[in-house]
Design an enzyme around this catalytic site. Sequence first.
Site, PDB file in Angstrom:
ATOM      1  N   ARG A 321     -43.102  28.598  21.759  1.00 24.56           N
ATOM      2  CA  ARG A 321     -43.885  29.667  22.358  1.00 24.56           C
ATOM      3  C   ARG A 321     -42.761  30.807  22.864  1.00 24.56           C
ATOM      4  O   ARG A 321     -43.259  31.539  23.374  1.00 24.56           O
ATOM      5  CB  ARG A 321     -44.344  28.646  23.702  1.00 24.56           C
ATOM      6  CG  ARG A 321     -44.736  29.560  24.678  1.00 24.56           C
ATOM      7  CD  ARG A 321     -45.494  28.642  26.053  1.00 24.56           C
ATOM      8  NE  ARG A 321     -46.863  28.277  25.149  1.00 24.56           N
ATOM      9  CZ  ARG A 321     -48.388  28.853  25.709  1.00 24.56           C
ATOM     10  NH1 ARG A 321     -47.676  30.205  26.065  1.00 24.56           N
ATOM     11  NH2 ARG A 321     -49.497  28.682  25.361  1.00 24.56           N
ATOM     12  N   GLU A 724     -47.693  28.867  34.918  1.00 23.65           N
ATOM     13  CA  GLU A 724     -46.808  29.122  34.370  1.00 23.65           C
ATOM     14  C   GLU A 724     -46.144  30.650  34.665  1.00 23.65           C
ATOM     15  O   GLU A 724     -45.100  30.804  35.175  1.00 23.65           O
ATOM     16  CB  GLU A 724     -46.627  28.639  33.326  1.00 23.65           C
ATOM     17  CG  GLU A 724     -46.585  27.302  32.939  1.00 23.65           C
ATOM     18  CD  GLU A 724     -47.682  26.886  31.321  1.00 23.65           C
ATOM     19  OE1 GLU A 724     -48.237  27.534  31.154  1.00 23.65           O
ATOM     20  OE2 GLU A 724     -45.768  26.646  30.475  1.00 23.65           O
TER      21      GLU A 724
HETATM   22  N1  MTE Z   1     -47.860  24.012  40.708  1.00 18.47           N
HETATM   23  C1  MTE Z   1     -47.589  22.617  41.138  1.00 18.47           C
HETATM   24  N2  MTE Z   1     -47.593  22.881  42.776  1.00 18.47           N
HETATM   25  N3  MTE Z   1     -47.053  21.533  40.646  1.00 18.47           N
HETATM   26  C2  MTE Z   1     -46.559  21.716  39.579  1.00 18.47           C
HETATM   27  O1  MTE Z   1     -46.263  20.529  38.982  1.00 18.47           O
HETATM   28  N4  MTE Z   1     -47.327  22.446  37.214  1.00 18.47           N
HETATM   29  C3  MTE Z   1     -47.230  24.279  36.448  1.00 18.47           C
HETATM   30  C4  MTE Z   1     -47.576  24.875  37.307  1.00 18.47           C
HETATM   31  N5  MTE Z   1     -47.603  24.920  38.535  1.00 18.47           N
HETATM   32  C5  MTE Z   1     -46.915  22.526  38.459  1.00 18.47           C
HETATM   33  C6  MTE Z   1     -47.118  24.008  39.448  1.00 18.47           C
HETATM   34  C7  MTE Z   1     -46.744  24.304  35.104  1.00 18.47           C
HETATM   35  S1  MTE Z   1     -45.950  23.681  34.185  1.00 18.47           S
HETATM   36  C8  MTE Z   1     -48.077  24.229  34.711  1.00 18.47           C
HETATM   37  S2  MTE Z   1     -48.664  24.385  33.113  1.00 18.47           S
HETATM   38  C9  MTE Z   1     -49.673  24.586  36.199  1.00 18.47           C
HETATM   39  O2  MTE Z   1     -49.096  23.789  36.777  1.00 18.47           O
HETATM   40  C10 MTE Z   1     -50.242  23.402  34.844  1.00 18.47           C
HETATM   41  O3  MTE Z   1     -51.690  23.001  35.591  1.00 18.47           O
HETATM   42  P1  MTE Z   1     -52.980  24.495  35.841  1.00 18.47           P
HETATM   43  O4  MTE Z   1     -53.289  24.258  34.692  1.00 18.47           O
HETATM   44  O5  MTE Z   1     -53.653  23.822  36.485  1.00 18.47           O
HETATM   45  O6  MTE Z   1     -52.633  25.695  36.006  1.00 18.47           O
HETATM   46 MO1  MOS Z   2     -46.666  22.984  32.125  1.00 15.37          MO
HETATM   47  S1  MOS Z   2     -44.528  23.394  31.285  1.00 15.37           S
HETATM   48  O1  MOS Z   2     -47.539  23.475  30.034  1.00 15.37           O
HETATM   49  O2  MOS Z   2     -46.868  21.259  31.242  1.00 15.37           O
END
Ligand code: MTE
Ligand code: MOS
Length: 774
Positions: A321, A724
């Site tokens: 990635r 992300e």
């Molecule tokens: N937001 C919060 N509040 N807490 C989290 O742990 N993780 C991030 C993002 N936002 C996270 C977050 C990561 S690494 C990812 S991959 C995505 O949320 C995962 O959730 P989604 O696919 O539903 O966006």
């Molecule tokens: Mo998010 S780093 O893809 O859990």
Amino acid sequence: MNRESKSRPAMAVHQALAHDSAIKHVTGQAIYIDDILEPRGILHVYVGTSTVAHGRIRHLDLDGVRQFPGVVAVITAADIPGVNDISPMHTLDEELLASSIVHFRGQALFAVAASSRDAARRACKHAKVDIEELPAVLDIETAMAQQAWVDAPHEMKRGDSEAVIAGAQHRLEGELWLGGQDHFYLEGQAALCVPQEDGDMMIFSSSQHPSEVQHLVASALGRPDNAVTVEVRRMGGAFGGKETQAAQWAMLTALVAHHTGRPAKIRLDRDDDMISTGKRHDFRIRYRVGFDSRGRVEGIDLELASRCGMSADLSGPINDRAMFHSDNGYYLPAVRIRSYRCRTHTVSNTAFRGFGGPQGMMGIERVMDAIAAELGLDPLQVRLANLYGGEGRDVTPYYMTVEDNILPEMLDELTRSSDYAQRCEDILSFNQSSTVIKRGIALTPVKFGISFTNTMLNQAGALVHVYKDGSIHLNHGGTEMGQGLFIKVAQVVADAFRVDVGRVKITATTTGKVPNTSATAASSGSDMNAMAALNACRKIVKRLTAFAAEKYAVAKSEIHFDHDEVLIGDLRKPFSELVMEAWQGRVSLSATGFYRTPKIHYDRETARGRPFFYFAYGAAVSEVEIDTLTGEHCLRRVDILHEVGQSLNPAIDMGQIEGGFVQGAGWLTTEELWWDEEGALRTHAPSTYKIPVSSDVPQTFKVEIWKRGKNREATINRSKAVGEPPLMLAISVHSAINQAIASLFPGSCIPPLDAPATPERVLMCIKRMRQSPV
Ligand code: MTE
Ligand code: MOS
């Protein structure tokens, strides 16, 4: 859903509803693993770990541990009935408990189960551990020299970059070091295992990947997957740190439960969590670039080397990635990207928001700044000149066509709304009159690919029940970590039935309801799980429609679900009433749903394909001020324009954009992981590891969701993933700090500021520039 109900206005989707647990989060009523009422006879687990980075275990004398008051069981590698492995991708290269060789300081050697956590912890100190030390490889440079990899080097290539660089009017080369990042989720790693009959296990885990915890627990116990159920109600933050890293602790509780027949719980304290679990990969990036007099890249060679730690974990896809994002939003005509995945005797690094993407983007953004400095141009002009777009300039280094290139439009809008040009002038004159305090500004874009690059993982499932009173039970394979996935899916489900969102009960993720799920990761949680849930809802709506059509002898096209009611020809009745009638009429009111992301494919061998369903875009302008005597900085103003397609929930998305940006700024400025020469992490607590706090939020913070956003792909309600991408908006902060430093040395090359840009690093950078300005 029938044709007509589609035309009824959405009720919940696109609304700025609060997070379903918002009140519970702030009142302390939300239940995390450690809040679950403890079952009778519970044992508390603590882990004894290695104090050397690399060595051979000669002898583990655990008698003192066993004899310690309160201790009920001590578990070593020899006590694992099944497979002693926690590797997520079947690389079989990371043991649950070290059997003979230890590969990092902090690696688990044995687990102690006692009547209290305190007893288990104290007992650990009575272990006599005899390890013969072996030479340790701790950093990227040593690993590169020894060609020590966790995964084979990989290359992406188009054209003859070598020849193009050689023939270019201008050439530059440089190097950039990026530090790692600890996830610093508020809830640390935790798991509770309650043994069931027949030796089955019920596990409550703080995991982004319940299916993987299930499988790894089962394989450690030597049982099939169906002997283990894993439930996750929510995590108190994860950020990628619980994608693979949660499994080990759940497995240890299951082993204790297996040996003692009693429930077992583990909760890592902050120091142990920081020492024993993986982090964001640190990177060394080298570039050689050839460009024209407008600053347009003609040929580029990028070398990415990352510290993966002692095992592969997810390092393969993370480094892939990074390569996929080495172009960020820019067209690179002739390009070669090489990636080296270094094996070191440090904790195995893992997923972290952006999954390698942020590191890849930092490389190309540095190249943009370097070109601008070389030609004496405004960095924004160089960025604009390099954006995708225009005749033949729309193919990525992995041969995917960029179809929805909205960055030129977005940058134009942000440049104007942030008053970029005027502020550049203001900063120039400020810096001319200010000797110690210097300001800098930078605008950087984000283009982030959405989908798991391993095509197979892009699938999701859901389970929806409508009870006969009309209440709805929603379950899907995604996990909630604070990102607002659950409310988004509930909004979609409410709209599918055209009922109030309050009718939808959000329930804990469990492997018993939806099997074989992918991790909630790659930002694709709502894209995939909302689609799967919608698929389930449509089946039930279809059955309800057919039932009503038959019962009331009206055409299906005369039946509309609308505002908690159902219109059946001229008849209007509450949703719950039709549901009751359907139940009495023996109609199934439960359905599973499934979704697989369309269009994507990728051939890693040739590094060609369409790994991403689409891209998410954003851009930020950051203005900073640095103190050139202390190296400190402050974020004066940040303007963000971010695109989320048509937002499923603008309140949640705003939170993700703001939070992601601040977390990214932490990575690039204050969060410093520091290992000593013995491989011990010395920054393993908030006293030495500085995450951003509310006072670090920019003094002026203007965040906008792009109003014209709309996903050209048929995603759920034309939304885009948001989890992300916003983290990478913070690259503008690092670039702005470097611009502030550069103002001390007019006309010279770009300062070699590494990350994080701590005060020390800012001062070191200024010193290096003073010693050898170019
Ligand atoms: N937001 C919060 N509040 N807490 C989290 O742990 N993780 C991030 C993002 N936002 C996270 C977050 C990561 S690494 C990812 S991959 C995505 O949320 C995962 O959730 P989604 O696919 O539903 O966006
Ligand atoms: Mo998010 S780093 O893809 O859990």
